[in-house]
Design a protein around this motif. Structure first.
Motif, PDB file in Angstrom:
ATOM      1  N   ARG A 230     -27.263 -46.269  62.223  1.00 41.70           N
ATOM      2  CA  ARG A 230     -27.048 -44.973  62.871  1.00 41.70           C
ATOM      3  C   ARG A 230     -28.407 -44.421  63.252  1.00 41.70           C
TER       4      ARG A 230
ATOM      5  N   ILE B 222     -30.896 -41.602  63.717  1.00 44.12           N
ATOM      6  CA  ILE B 222     -31.086 -40.264  63.162  1.00 44.12           C
ATOM      7  C   ILE B 222     -31.679 -39.388  64.253  1.00 44.12           C
ATOM      8  N   ARG B 223     -31.024 -38.278  64.507  1.00 42.67           N
ATOM      9  CA  ARG B 223     -31.355 -37.499  65.694  1.00 42.67           C
ATOM     10  C   ARG B 223     -32.189 -36.243  65.434  1.00 42.67           C
ATOM     11  N   ASP B 224     -32.230 -35.764  64.181  1.00 40.66           N
ATOM     12  CA  ASP B 224     -33.027 -34.557  63.936  1.00 40.66           C
ATOM     13  C   ASP B 224     -33.444 -34.504  62.470  1.00 40.66           C
TER      14      ASP B 224
ATOM     15  N   ASP C 175     -32.742 -32.355  60.037  1.00 43.91           N
ATOM     16  CA  ASP C 175     -31.678 -32.092  59.063  1.00 43.91           C
ATOM     17  C   ASP C 175     -30.910 -33.367  58.733  1.00 43.91           C
ATOM     18  N   GLU C 176     -30.622 -34.153  59.750  1.00 43.73           N
ATOM     19  CA  GLU C 176     -29.923 -35.416  59.526  1.00 43.73           C
ATOM     20  C   GLU C 176     -30.791 -36.375  58.711  1.00 43.73           C
ATOM     21  N   LEU C 177     -32.079 -36.408  58.988  1.00 44.81           N
ATOM     22  CA  LEU C 177     -32.990 -37.248  58.217  1.00 44.81           C
ATOM     23  C   LEU C 177     -32.960 -36.857  56.748  1.00 44.81           C
TER      24      LEU C 177
ATOM     25  N   ARG D 102     -30.559 -35.397  55.080  1.00 47.26           N
ATOM     26  CA  ARG D 102     -29.267 -35.796  54.496  1.00 47.26           C
ATOM     27  C   ARG D 102     -29.245 -37.284  54.163  1.00 47.26           C
ATOM     28  N   TYR D 103     -29.760 -38.120  55.058  1.00 46.09           N
ATOM     29  CA  TYR D 103     -29.749 -39.562  54.800  1.00 46.09           C
ATOM     30  C   TYR D 103     -30.743 -39.958  53.711  1.00 46.09           C
TER      31      TYR D 103
ATOM     32  N   TYR E 122     -28.979 -39.050  50.570  1.00 45.49           N
ATOM     33  CA  TYR E 122     -27.908 -40.025  50.338  1.00 45.49           C
ATOM     34  C   TYR E 122     -28.477 -41.307  49.735  1.00 45.49           C
TER      35      TYR E 122
ATOM     36  N   ASP F 238     -18.167 -35.354  54.983  1.00 39.35           N
ATOM     37  CA  ASP F 238     -19.159 -35.054  55.997  1.00 39.35           C
ATOM     38  C   ASP F 238     -19.702 -33.637  55.847  1.00 39.35           C
TER      39      ASP F 238
END
Length: 176
Positions: free
Chosen positions: A115, A117-119, A121-123, A125-126, A129, A175
């Motif tokens: 996937r 990673i687009r920003d 915040d997403e980074l 979260r991953y 995780y 999610d």
């Protein structure tokens, strides 16, 4: 045969999940951790990329990579890492007739999950995780107890307290 389409954004940041073919009761990745490290390092020397976070569990692993600005070819990197890792092992795994006919090993699932990673915040979260994954799968009571991840380097750099997520139940299945 399915036509798998992957995006090809140069310089992107990617989250990956890579699985062994036989997952139940298999501890090959942690048993052969030094081999895996050597294969990743060799590929980084051949085709540079940055590793932002990672965790290796007995039968699967998660990684976050950032590719160079002019490069989008993560698939060759994964193919070479998986091939190099497999070549050094004796052929002892169960293989299907199809894999035997193709001259393939029976170590890895053919595909992996990626996937982009687009920003920021997403980074985050991953990364969280990844670091919580050994706890999620029952391999450790807290992220700091699992030796095969980047968690301790994040603690050393002051990004996490050593007891991060130790007393918190996090839900990584939704999610939200």
């Amino acid at each position: 045969m399915p036509n798998y389409r992957r995006t090809d954004t140069p310089g992107a940041t990617w989250f990956f999940t890579v699985n062994l073919l036989e997952r139940h009761g298999n501890d090959l990745l942690v048993r052969e951790m030094e081999r895996l490290r050597a294969c990743v390092l060799a590929e980084k020397q051949r085709r540079p990329f940055s590793i932002l976070a990672w965790v290796v569990l007995p039968e699967h692993m998660h990684w976050i990579w950032r590719l160079p600005e002019s490069d989008a070819d993560y698939s060759t990197r994964w193919r070479r890492i998986k091939t190099d890792f497999s070549r050094g092992l004796p052929v002892a795994e169960r293989r299907s007739a199809v894999r035997i006919a193709r001259g393939e090993r029976g170590i890895w699932q053919r595909r992996y999950w990626e996937r982009q990673i687009r920003d920021a915040d997403e980074l985050i979260r991953y990364v969280e995780y990844i670091h919580f994954n050994p706890v999620k799968h029952g391999h450790a009571a807290r992220p700091n107890d699992w030796p095969h991840s980047s968690f301790r380097s994040f603690v050393d750099r002051g990004r996490y307290p050593v007891d991060w997520a130790a007393s918190t139940t996090l839900d990584w299945t939704s999610d939200g």
